[in-house]
Design an enzyme around this catalytic site. Sequence first.
Site, PDB file in Angstrom:
ATOM      1  N   SER A 104       0.865  -1.187   0.000  1.00 23.52           N
ATOM      2  CA  SER A 104       0.000   0.000   0.000  1.00 23.52           C
ATOM      3  C   SER A 104       0.897   1.230   0.000  1.00 23.52           C
ATOM      4  CB  SER A 104      -0.845  -0.005   1.274  1.00 23.52           C
ATOM      5  OG  SER A 104      -1.471   1.250   1.466  1.00 23.52           O
ATOM      6  N   TYR A 125      -2.181  -1.034  10.613  1.00 25.88           N
ATOM      7  CA  TYR A 125      -2.123  -1.244   9.159  1.00 25.88           C
ATOM      8  C   TYR A 125      -0.772  -0.765   8.615  1.00 25.88           C
ATOM      9  CZ  TYR A 125      -3.891  -1.060   4.295  1.00 25.88           C
ATOM     10  OH  TYR A 125      -4.094  -1.234   2.947  1.00 25.88           O
TER      11      TYR A 125
END
Length: 315
Positions: free
Chosen positions: A136, A149
């Site tokens: 990401s 995350y």
Amino acid sequence: MGSRVVVLTGGSSGIGRAAALAFAARGDKLVLAARGLADLEKVAADCGGDVVVVPADVSVRPQVDDLARTALDAFGRIDVWADTAAVMAYGRFENLPPHVFDQVIATDLLGPANVARAALRVFRAQGHGTLILCSSLVGHITVPFMSAYATAKWGLRALTRTLRQETRDAPDIHVCELVPGSVDTPIYASAANYAGFVGRPPPPVDSAERMGAAIVRLADRPRPELSVGPANRLVEFGFAGLPPVYDALIGPLMSRLALSRRPAPPQDGNVFASTRRVEGGPARYGRTAMGAAAAGALALSGAAALALRRGLRSR
Ligand SMILES: NC(=O)c1ccc[n+]([C@@H]2O[C@H](COP(=O)([O-])OP(=O)(O)OC[C@H]3O[C@@H](n4cnc5c(N)ncnc54)[C@H](OP(=O)(O)O)[C@@H]3O)[C@@H](O)[C@H]2O)c1
């Protein structure tokens, strides 16, 4: 090119689902895995053709090993394994229940490690294979209220690079990192939430189909990293080039752009179990949010230009 055998962990929703449809359109044979069987079966029906579905949790190592065996039993080999399984949790680190933090790490970091172990074992035996791990933009920057995350995605990036270094002896084994920016998928609405407001993808937002196509591109022509998102490079440059400016801006920007005004009670979302998908349609942003996005982009461009000038001067 003949049809390939492709395993997709996280293949029942969002980017994984889009990749499944794109591979199926090419005539590839698919093994789709995620925790929830109903969504897997829906995607398999949409794909048509040779599709095997396997309910499996990537954070549970024996289930990932069983998944590899099922794929080999069904099709005799695995040419590509793309892992897009992940969950998210919003909230200040201090407010995030420790078990939620730990499970995000288990899914988003230890999960890909379980996948990589199983995939590389098969690839080594076959002498070929492409592993695509979905990182990401948040694996290249940090943002407040997404500590678990971000920590997992930074770790995943380290793992991916290490695996590439360790497979240099096997020219037909590839380890690729896909770096999506902001994508319209159910991950935001189904996230654990201890931030008080429902999350949403911050603009500019890409489609899951664009990321699915990028995964197929990596399978066709493997390369170490593919970053897909119009703002990725700018944001990365702002993050690395002028940290004080970035750190001052990112908190207010996250509150305005990445969180909606819709209240969210404290909840674990889909972190511990599959939930029904929320097919929300594109997120809406008010004028204040769009103004904040524009101001943020301008400030980051300024910071990036300044950092570049300083860098050039110090040469
Ligand atoms: N959407 C974005 O803006 C964005 C941006 C950058 C990176 N990414 C990355 O892109 C990838 C795909 O995300 P997405 O947005 O497509 O999310 P999504 O729509 O929520 O899909 C996530 C998939 O992972 C599965 N999954 C979740 N936990 C799992 C577990 N423990 N074991 C097995 N499967 C599990 C889900 O199914 P079940 O719940 O049924 O298991 C689902 O199939 C992720 O790696 C994410 O971090 C997304």
